[in-house]
Write an enzyme that holds these catalytic residues in place. Structure first.
Site, PDB file in Angstrom:
ATOM      1  N   LYS A 105      -9.911   1.688  -2.546  1.00  0.00           N
ATOM      2  CA  LYS A 105     -10.130   1.192  -1.186  1.00  0.00           C
ATOM      3  C   LYS A 105     -11.562   1.486  -0.752  1.00  0.00           C
ATOM      4  O   LYS A 105     -12.012   2.635  -0.760  1.00  0.00           O
ATOM      5  CB  LYS A 105      -9.129   1.861  -0.242  1.00  0.00           C
ATOM      6  N   CYS A 160      -5.704  -3.121   2.537  1.00  0.00           N
ATOM      7  CA  CYS A 160      -5.487  -2.919   3.962  1.00  0.00           C
ATOM      8  C   CYS A 160      -6.750  -3.081   4.805  1.00  0.00           C
ATOM      9  O   CYS A 160      -7.188  -4.187   5.072  1.00  0.00           O
ATOM     10  CB  CYS A 160      -4.841  -1.550   4.187  1.00  0.00           C
ATOM     11  N   GLU A 208       0.839  -1.195   0.000  1.00  0.00           N
ATOM     12  CA  GLU A 208       0.000   0.000   0.000  1.00  0.00           C
ATOM     13  C   GLU A 208       0.878   1.251   0.000  1.00  0.00           C
ATOM     14  O   GLU A 208       1.884   1.324   0.709  1.00  0.00           O
ATOM     15  CB  GLU A 208      -0.904  -0.002   1.221  1.00  0.00           C
TER      16      GLU A 208
END
Length: 356
Positions: A188, A230, A104
């Site tokens: 995301k 994440c 990331e």
């Protein structure tokens, strides 16, 4: 051959029972199964077993593939970060990796203060080199090494046509094929907004906007993977959808910190693998104690039985493992969650918006 599901077997059984128990009179009554003659019950059991044994599930991973996670050390210089990433991707590919994953925010420091200044415009695609040097660097890495590349994530700047003064930022992962062409992008979905008193407070939503879809990526040589970023891993629904859509692996570029990492990083990877009986790869930045955000590190790859195949420590390194489709089938045959789900009791979350 058409896949035969447990629902298909139930429908067949009900139909067979109805035909076998329909009286010759015009009045139709259905007898309970236990009240049927023994010969009828044996016939039903035989037919059900025959159908179940002939059930064919699709092969998720066409052939073994080596996947590598690059636990990359990045700094403030974007050009240097891209050059260093290219060196490490080359190293991973020379070691036999066919799928390579970057962490990331691999091209910049991680943090809300950095997102706007490092953000690149990705749309309309393909962007120019000036709009997105990272896009073109990643494309070249994939093409030059003949690999599939999950390009970690980068801060993305989105500007709607005719509204140049309105800027929206995303945390976006780009996936490229061996020919250097973009295969998919994932914004995301779940933003990292947490507050653990005395430990860490972080609010991505101060700067970033969320994506709005599950992202599945078809790799023609191997099969399908899912990519998320994440904090997305904490939401098992994304993983369940991906698994039921035929993915052989879940890939998460991520940057857990030194508070949440020791608590849940490995556990989340194992949980998603255990629940869905597929491979899971988590790729973290290397830890930099001089940075404002301390990444946990510990990039890892988990197999379909939730065994950790390989795990890094906190420094820069490359970890890799060979993924084998037979291991997925062994897990699913031995513990047959796939055929035991009760969608008559709870809904199937795979009926969701999917980007592929």
């Amino acid at each position: 051959m058409r896949t035969i599901t447990s629902r298909s077997i139930r429908i067949f059984t009900n139909s067979l029972i109805a035909n076998l128990t329909r009286p010759k009179s015009s009045t139709y009554h259905r007898q309970p199964f236990f009240a049927l003659p023994t010969t009828t019950r044996l016939l039903l059991h035989s037919q059900i077993r025959k159908m179940a044994s002939s059930t064919k599930h699709p092969i998720l991973l066409k052939k073994p593939v080596k996947l590598a996670c690059i636990q990359l050390a990045s700094g403030a210089d974007k050009s240097a970060n891209l050059s260093h990433a290219a060196d490490k991707v080359r190293e991973a590919a020379s070691g036999g990796a066919n799928i390579v994953v970057l962490p990331e925010c691999f091209n910049s420091p991680y943090g809300c203060d950095f997102f706007p200044s490092y953000a690149e415009q990705l749309l309309p695609s393909p962007p120019t080199v000036e709009q997105s040097p990272s896009f073109h660097a990643l494309s070249a890495m994939a093409r030059d090494n003949g690999i599939y590349l999950v390009g970690g994530s980068i801060p993305e700047l989105a500007i709607e046509e005719g509204t140049e003064d309105k800027k929206t930022y995303y945390n976006t992962s780009l996936v490229f094929g061996p020919d250097g062409k973009l295969l998919a992008s994932h914004r995301k979905v779940h933003l990292f907004d947490i507050d653990i008193p005395g430990k860490i407070k972080f609010k991505e939503s101060d700067v970033l906007s969320p994506g709005n879809s599950v992202t599945l990526v078809d790799l023609p040589d191997y099969g399908r993977i899912a990519v998320a970023i994440c904090y997305d891993i904490r939401f098992p629904e994304l993983a369940m959808i991906a698994a039921r859509k035929g993915c052989f692996a879940l890939v998460y570029p991520g940057a857990f910190n030194t508070t949440t990492g020791p608590l849940h990083w490995r556990l989340q990877g194992q949980a998603r693998a255990m629940d869905n009986q597929i491979y899971v790869a988590l790729c973290s930045p290397a830890r930099d104690i001089s940075a404002s955000y301390h990444a946990y590190g510990h990039s890892l790859i988990v197999d379909p039985m939730a065994r950790v195949l390989v795990e890094a420590e906190e420094s820069e390194t490359i970890v890799s493992a060979e993924l084998d489709g037979t291991k997925i089938e062994e897990a699913r045959s031995g513990i047959p969650l796939r055929d035991q789900r009760r969608f008559d009791i709870y809904p199937d979350v795979s009926q969701a918006k999917v980007s592929s």
